[in-house]
Design a protein around this motif. Sequence first.
Motif, PDB file in Angstrom:
ATOM      1  N   LYS A 328      -7.156  -6.327  -1.443  1.00 39.64           N
ATOM      2  CA  LYS A 328      -7.331  -5.255  -0.466  1.00 39.64           C
ATOM      3  C   LYS A 328      -6.048  -4.438  -0.341  1.00 39.64           C
ATOM      4  N   LEU A 329      -6.199  -3.161  -0.016  1.00 38.21           N
ATOM      5  CA  LEU A 329      -5.035  -2.286   0.113  1.00 38.21           C
ATOM      6  C   LEU A 329      -4.067  -2.810   1.168  1.00 38.21           C
ATOM      7  N   THR A 330      -4.598  -3.215   2.321  1.00 40.12           N
ATOM      8  CA  THR A 330      -3.716  -3.703   3.390  1.00 40.12           C
ATOM      9  C   THR A 330      -3.015  -4.999   2.992  1.00 40.12           C
ATOM     10  N   ASP A 331      -3.688  -5.798   2.156  1.00 30.86           N
ATOM     11  CA  ASP A 331      -3.074  -7.051   1.728  1.00 30.86           C
ATOM     12  C   ASP A 331      -1.898  -6.808   0.783  1.00 30.86           C
ATOM     13  N   ARG A 332      -1.903  -5.667   0.101  1.00 37.46           N
ATOM     14  CA  ARG A 332      -0.809  -5.356  -0.816  1.00 37.46           C
ATOM     15  C   ARG A 332       0.482  -5.078  -0.053  1.00 37.46           C
ATOM     16  N   SER A 333       0.384  -4.254   0.983  1.00 37.31           N
ATOM     17  CA  SER A 333       1.576  -3.966   1.777  1.00 37.31           C
ATOM     18  C   SER A 333       2.005  -5.195   2.580  1.00 37.31           C
ATOM     19  N   THR A 334       1.023  -5.972   3.038  1.00 35.00           N
ATOM     20  CA  THR A 334       1.363  -7.206   3.747  1.00 35.00           C
ATOM     21  C   THR A 334       2.100  -8.177   2.832  1.00 35.00           C
ATOM     22  N   PHE A 335       1.636  -8.282   1.594  1.00 33.97           N
ATOM     23  CA  PHE A 335       2.303  -9.142   0.601  1.00 33.97           C
ATOM     24  C   PHE A 335       3.753  -8.693   0.416  1.00 33.97           C
ATOM     25  N   ALA A 336       3.958  -7.386   0.307  1.00 32.10           N
ATOM     26  CA  ALA A 336       5.316  -6.865   0.101  1.00 32.10           C
ATOM     27  C   ALA A 336       6.212  -7.205   1.272  1.00 32.10           C
ATOM     28  N   LYS A 337       5.688  -7.055   2.472  1.00 34.17           N
ATOM     29  CA  LYS A 337       6.492  -7.337   3.662  1.00 34.17           C
ATOM     30  C   LYS A 337       6.754  -8.834   3.821  1.00 34.17           C
ATOM     31  N   ASN A 338       5.742  -9.641   3.540  1.00 36.33           N
ATOM     32  CA  ASN A 338       5.920 -11.096   3.661  1.00 36.33           C
ATOM     33  C   ASN A 338       6.941 -11.637   2.670  1.00 36.33           C
ATOM     34  N   ASN A 339       7.043 -10.967   1.518  1.00 38.06           N
ATOM     35  CA  ASN A 339       8.014 -11.385   0.506  1.00 38.06           C
ATOM     36  C   ASN A 339       9.351 -10.669   0.647  1.00 38.06           C
ATOM     37  N   LYS A 340       9.517  -9.971   1.776  1.00 37.02           N
ATOM     38  CA  LYS A 340      10.780  -9.303   2.103  1.00 37.02           C
ATOM     39  C   LYS A 340      11.229  -8.380   0.969  1.00 37.02           C
ATOM     40  N   GLY A 341      10.277  -7.565   0.500  1.00 38.66           N
ATOM     41  CA  GLY A 341      10.583  -6.632  -0.569  1.00 38.66           C
ATOM     42  C   GLY A 341      11.619  -5.596  -0.168  1.00 38.66           C
ATOM     43  N   ASN A 342      12.427  -5.196  -1.110  1.00 36.07           N
ATOM     44  CA  ASN A 342      13.396  -4.126  -0.909  1.00 36.07           C
ATOM     45  C   ASN A 342      12.951  -2.826  -1.555  1.00 36.07           C
ATOM     46  N   VAL A 343      12.081  -2.937  -2.547  1.00 40.23           N
ATOM     47  CA  VAL A 343      11.533  -1.780  -3.258  1.00 40.23           C
ATOM     48  C   VAL A 343      10.088  -2.101  -3.624  1.00 40.23           C
ATOM     49  N   PHE A 344       9.197  -1.115  -3.459  1.00 42.80           N
ATOM     50  CA  PHE A 344       7.782  -1.293  -3.774  1.00 42.80           C
ATOM     51  C   PHE A 344       7.361  -0.208  -4.754  1.00 42.80           C
ATOM     52  N   VAL A 345       6.789  -0.610  -5.889  1.00 44.72           N
ATOM     53  CA  VAL A 345       6.323   0.348  -6.899  1.00 44.72           C
ATOM     54  C   VAL A 345       4.869   0.044  -7.231  1.00 44.72           C
ATOM     55  N   SER A 346       3.992   0.986  -6.906  1.00 45.24           N
ATOM     56  CA  SER A 346       2.575   0.847  -7.197  1.00 45.24           C
ATOM     57  C   SER A 346       2.251   1.660  -8.448  1.00 45.24           C
ATOM     58  N   ILE A 347       1.487   1.077  -9.368  1.00 41.58           N
ATOM     59  CA  ILE A 347       1.222   1.696 -10.670  1.00 41.58           C
ATOM     60  C   ILE A 347      -0.258   2.053 -10.780  1.00 41.58           C
ATOM     61  N   HIS A 348      -0.536   3.315 -11.138  1.00 43.42           N
ATOM     62  CA  HIS A 348      -1.905   3.819 -11.228  1.00 43.42           C
ATOM     63  C   HIS A 348      -2.020   4.796 -12.394  1.00 43.42           C
ATOM     64  N   VAL A 349      -3.254   5.179 -12.705  1.00 39.41           N
ATOM     65  CA  VAL A 349      -3.507   6.324 -13.576  1.00 39.41           C
ATOM     66  C   VAL A 349      -4.483   7.247 -12.860  1.00 39.41           C
ATOM     67  N   ASN A 350      -4.435   8.523 -13.193  1.00 42.38           N
ATOM     68  CA  ASN A 350      -5.210   9.566 -12.532  1.00 42.38           C
ATOM     69  C   ASN A 350      -6.542   9.813 -13.219  1.00 42.38           C
ATOM     70  N   SER A 351      -7.414  10.506 -12.524  1.00 40.63           N
ATOM     71  CA  SER A 351      -8.673  10.948 -13.122  1.00 40.63           C
ATOM     72  C   SER A 351      -9.240  12.105 -12.304  1.00 40.63           C
ATOM     73  N   VAL A 352      -9.733  13.129 -12.991  1.00 41.93           N
ATOM     74  CA  VAL A 352     -10.409  14.268 -12.357  1.00 41.93           C
ATOM     75  C   VAL A 352     -11.605  14.658 -13.222  1.00 41.93           C
ATOM     76  N   ASN A 353     -12.419  15.551 -12.707  1.00 46.24           N
ATOM     77  CA  ASN A 353     -13.603  15.981 -13.453  1.00 46.24           C
ATOM     78  C   ASN A 353     -13.253  16.818 -14.678  1.00 46.24           C
ATOM     79  N   SER A 354     -12.125  17.495 -14.621  1.00 42.62           N
ATOM     80  CA  SER A 354     -11.717  18.356 -15.732  1.00 42.62           C
ATOM     81  C   SER A 354     -10.978  17.543 -16.786  1.00 42.62           C
TER      82      SER A 354
END
Length: 462
Positions: A328-354
């Motif tokens: 879950k999206l909220t679980d991702r940020s919670t995981f980062a905070k629980n692990n006392k993260g100093n930097v958070f990098v989320s990796i994605h790719v884009n998509s559009v109709n064109s």
Amino acid sequence: MTFVLAFCMIFSLFSIQAPAQAAGFTDVPSRALNEVNYLVQGGVVQGSSPTVFNPDQTITRAEAAAFVGRAIQLNGTKRQTRFNDVDPGSFASGYIESIAAKGIMSGASNGKFSPGKLVTRGEMAVIIAKAFGHTGNAETALMNLGIASGMGNGSFGSAQTITRADFAVFLARAINPAFRLKQNITFSSNMKSTTNGLNIRTGPSTSYPSVGKIAAGTSVTGAFLVGGWMFVKAGNTTGFISMYYLTGSSGSGTVTQPTTPPSTGTDSRLQSQTIIIDPGHGGTDPGAVNGSLREKDVVLNVGLKVNKLLEQTPFKVKMTRSTDTFIKLTDRSTFAKNNKGNVFVSIHVNSVNSSSTSGTETFYYAAGNPHVSDSKLLSSKIQARMLEAWNLKDRGIKKGNFSVLRENNMPAALAELGFISNSSDAAKMTNEAALSKMSIAIYNGILDYYKAKGYDINKLYK
């Protein structure tokens, strides 16, 4: 080699390398001589002068933090701490902050650490048990392991203060089983060495002498970790090897596993920094799809590669997911905070109709975020490196109201590698060489961020 032989071997080393008194100290009693020698050899303990150790002086909380912090290789750089009664310039400030971050020692509700307060035997047991990963009742655990012993009246003497000499004895026993009152160590972790001429040392640092060498591919069994060093058995030899040079099960033990060779000279502050890598989507959420190409697979591939690169540095690194799992999206940020993260990098790719839309972009959250400037800096560094890697259109760094950015409490960036809906971009997402290149780009972008923040990371670039 049996523990008795190992014990004799270490003591014989001491007899060759040390004077009659511990490391030049003229006031160390014989009951603590070998243990103090051992800790001095590894740079764990110090005296008030080259000849004075003050063995009968009761140890303070600041001294205990420094002793244990050095023993398990925590960051001792003098700095501001979370406690209002610790001078940033104190010899122990860095170790106090690091040891508090690990949950090994804590302060009071009024924000004070009480660095000058004297340590009791009971407190010593708790500190050492936490530092070395021993569970259950601390006093019982240390006595069962032969690290501590009781008083003459049969009690542990929990309320009695402890001297510097006695603390040193217990700490040396916690590090090296050769000093313990009982020899009941179990070697249960199966590993192999990864380099030729690998030293097995008497203690967990390169300051300690070698008692033997092994070739690459040699099987060893590990018992426990001290900082980033594993106490192992290789044939008939026992001693410590840096986990950087071992592969396989790391077993149970203490603190963190190192991911950089010992004594590289890299900025020691990096050891206190935790990087959170967040491959988007996963499991029942495929993300964007183009035929058989799925976003969740592409970003997990890249995330694992970035993770592997970071594991070769002093940074600590955590992944929100390392398998095809829905998070879950909220679980991702919670995981980062629980692990006392100093930097958070989320990796994605884009998509559009064109199908003609192409390019790389990176997002940060700006509304009410206490880390806006750092998030923007992180995004800009990653974006610049990603552009070099795939040479796609620069869509810039942008403000984005995404949950994993909005709900985080640390500098955070969301990287969009390219458009899966574009055939040219998508071709890179199916090419392992291109994905590796992008992974290195994100890794170097994170390093660029730390360099801009004043850290020495030049030796870590790929």
